[in-house]
Write a protein that holds these residues in place. Sequence first.
Motif, short mmCIF file in Angstrom:
data_model
loop_
_atom_site.label_atom_id
_atom_site.label_comp_id
_atom_site.label_asym_id
_atom_site.label_seq_id
_atom_site.Cartn_x
_atom_site.Cartn_y
_atom_site.Cartn_z
N GLU A 278 6.35 13.71 -2.20
CA GLU A 278 5.36 12.91 -1.48
C GLU A 278 5.50 11.43 -1.84
N ALA A 279 5.80 11.16 -3.11
CA ALA A 279 6.03 9.78 -3.53
C ALA A 279 7.21 9.18 -2.77
N ILE A 280 8.31 9.93 -2.71
CA ILE A 280 9.51 9.45 -2.03
C ILE A 280 9.23 9.18 -0.56
N SER A 281 8.47 10.06 0.08
CA SER A 281 8.12 9.87 1.49
C SER A 281 7.42 8.54 1.72
N ASN A 282 6.49 8.20 0.84
CA ASN A 282 5.77 6.94 0.99
C ASN A 282 6.63 5.72 0.63
N PHE A 283 7.50 5.88 -0.34
CA PHE A 283 8.41 4.77 -0.67
C PHE A 283 9.34 4.49 0.52
N GLU B 134 10.80 1.10 5.35
CA GLU B 134 10.86 0.84 6.79
C GLU B 134 10.23 -0.50 7.15
N LEU B 135 9.22 -0.89 6.38
CA LEU B 135 8.54 -2.17 6.65
C LEU B 135 9.28 -3.35 6.04
N ASP B 136 9.99 -3.11 4.94
CA ASP B 136 10.70 -4.21 4.27
C ASP B 136 11.91 -3.64 3.55
N LYS B 137 13.09 -3.87 4.12
CA LYS B 137 14.32 -3.31 3.57
C LYS B 137 14.89 -4.16 2.45
N SER C 163 0.82 -1.21 0.00
CA SER C 163 0.00 0.00 0.00
C SER C 163 0.86 1.26 0.00
N TYR C 164 1.96 1.26 0.74
CA TYR C 164 2.83 2.44 0.72
C TYR C 164 3.45 2.63 -0.66
N ASN C 165 3.85 1.53 -1.30
CA ASN C 165 4.37 1.65 -2.66
C ASN C 165 3.30 2.15 -3.61
#
Length: 353
Positions: free
Chosen positions: A104-109, A114-117, A88-90
């Motif tokens: 804003e795109a970079i912030s969500n990416f 953070e959830l999956d490195k 969902s963040y992607n």
Amino acid sequence: MFFTIFFFVATYTVSAQKAKDFGDLGNKSMESGDYISAIQSFTKAIQLSPSTAEYYHNRAVSYHAIEKYQEALIDFNKALSIEKTTESYNAIGMTFFYLNKFPEAISNFNKALELDKNNALTFYNLGLAYGNLNNYENALKYFNDALKINPKYEIALLGRVIALVKLQKFDEALSDLNSLEKKYPNDLEITSYKATCLYETKNFSEAITEYSKLIYANPHDADLFWHRAASYSFTNQTNEAINDYSRILELLKNTDSKDFISITYYYRGKVYTMNANYQSAVKDFDECLKINSTAELALFYRAICKLELKQVTEACVDYKNAIRNGFQNSFDYKNIILTYSSDYFETKFGSCK
């Protein structure tokens, strides 16, 4: 009480099953590209099961597919409020990307990261976003990170090629392009980048081969003829260069591309000069100067041609005008002509004082 609880559980189970049925129907509609039907099915699933993040996420994906980005953002955010996932963040990052809101795109990416490195897609998306901000160093870094996780991630490899080309690291880009070309020998985008890299690294004979492929696929692209003509010139294939410059002039004759037309006449004139066809060269420099009367290089080379044609007085006028217009600050003067001999200008134009 037992019957009340049983009735509630049974009702809940039936609703959940119906929601799943609508969800499955929505997924099938998405797979077939019928996003309107998919939205309708996911909406019904949400009505029956409003706390299931998957239905909001998939409806958002469907909205995104039909470019209803604001609706997509609302649903992606709802999905994230129920369950935070990399997907969902992607997805919300890509929605911002398509809205040209790259920070804003970079912030969500980054939140996805953070959830999956170890998610190659997230690194690729970051590379894409930074590339659109013209931050090619960062773009290259993230494409490299994606390829560390998945060395066969071809779209990230192409992203790295584009970043390398923008950074003028043409040799490195060629290495990647050769790998991509082995799998996709007829991909014109790959061919286009390869032609550019070969041209910029002065591998002109190979560049001609690649530009010829592109011209075959798109015989009305004047820019392709331009680069092939230049490549022919650099390899002393003067007749072929003249043919290509002539083709450009045919393509542009009913357009408003005056600057392109002017410079094409100038370069064809130079090739005619290489062939010692001074009359044709003068005609081309004349046409160039009709459009750009202060073109110092055209004036200088026309002067050279007129000297060869024994038109000394006219040659001197052109030479003096070339000097007056800044010829001595030009690339040709500093990097080509001055290498001929120390007394080149005295020998050629000494009588013009």
